[in-house]
Design a protein around this motif. Sequence first.
Motif: not given
Length: 197
Positions: A185-193
């Motif tokens: 599965p392709i994981e959802i990346g979560i990016f903040l500053r």
Amino acid sequence: RGIAVMTLVSDLPGSARRSFIGIDNIAAGRTAASLMGRFLPQGGKVAVVAGSLHLRDHAERLEGFRAALSEEFPVLTVIGPLEGHDERTETAQIVARLLDDHPDLAGLYNLGAGNAGLVTALEASGRAGGLRVIAHELTTPTRAGLESGAIDVVLDQNPDGEIREAIAAARALALDAGREAVTDPIEIGIFLRDNLR
């Protein structure tokens, strides 16, 4: 004709496709809603901008977003979605109009592209950083938006991972067309500053 077909980014369930490579877009929309709800516990208006709801991935993100908001954060009111067709100029115009029409807007979720226009409109309005903004795909415009504070969170579908999985699935299908092409599965990346790479 016996040609194996895979879908990438946006799925065609119910078709004869052999494999789908991409994130769970309903989960991506739910993730955006969960973050938005936590950013805005006091409630308020949240605008949604899409590229096109004719695109399955955009429609699924909206479905997940609305479902999670209604279940967990009913104090938030959704405005839209408005379609920017993933175009920078059109998205900038839509966002500028939203900001003018709703001076009390608390959040904005751009579930498609056109993020350069999103950032331009936010910065031109003087309201960048004054409302919570979630966008998709870690690109040059969204990275700049994170760094400037115009965007709070970017949800990323890991294109490098998608390419690797697509090549692996295509190889498996080419070597044995009768075998199922199993991919990770392709994981959802979560990016903040704070966690930009």
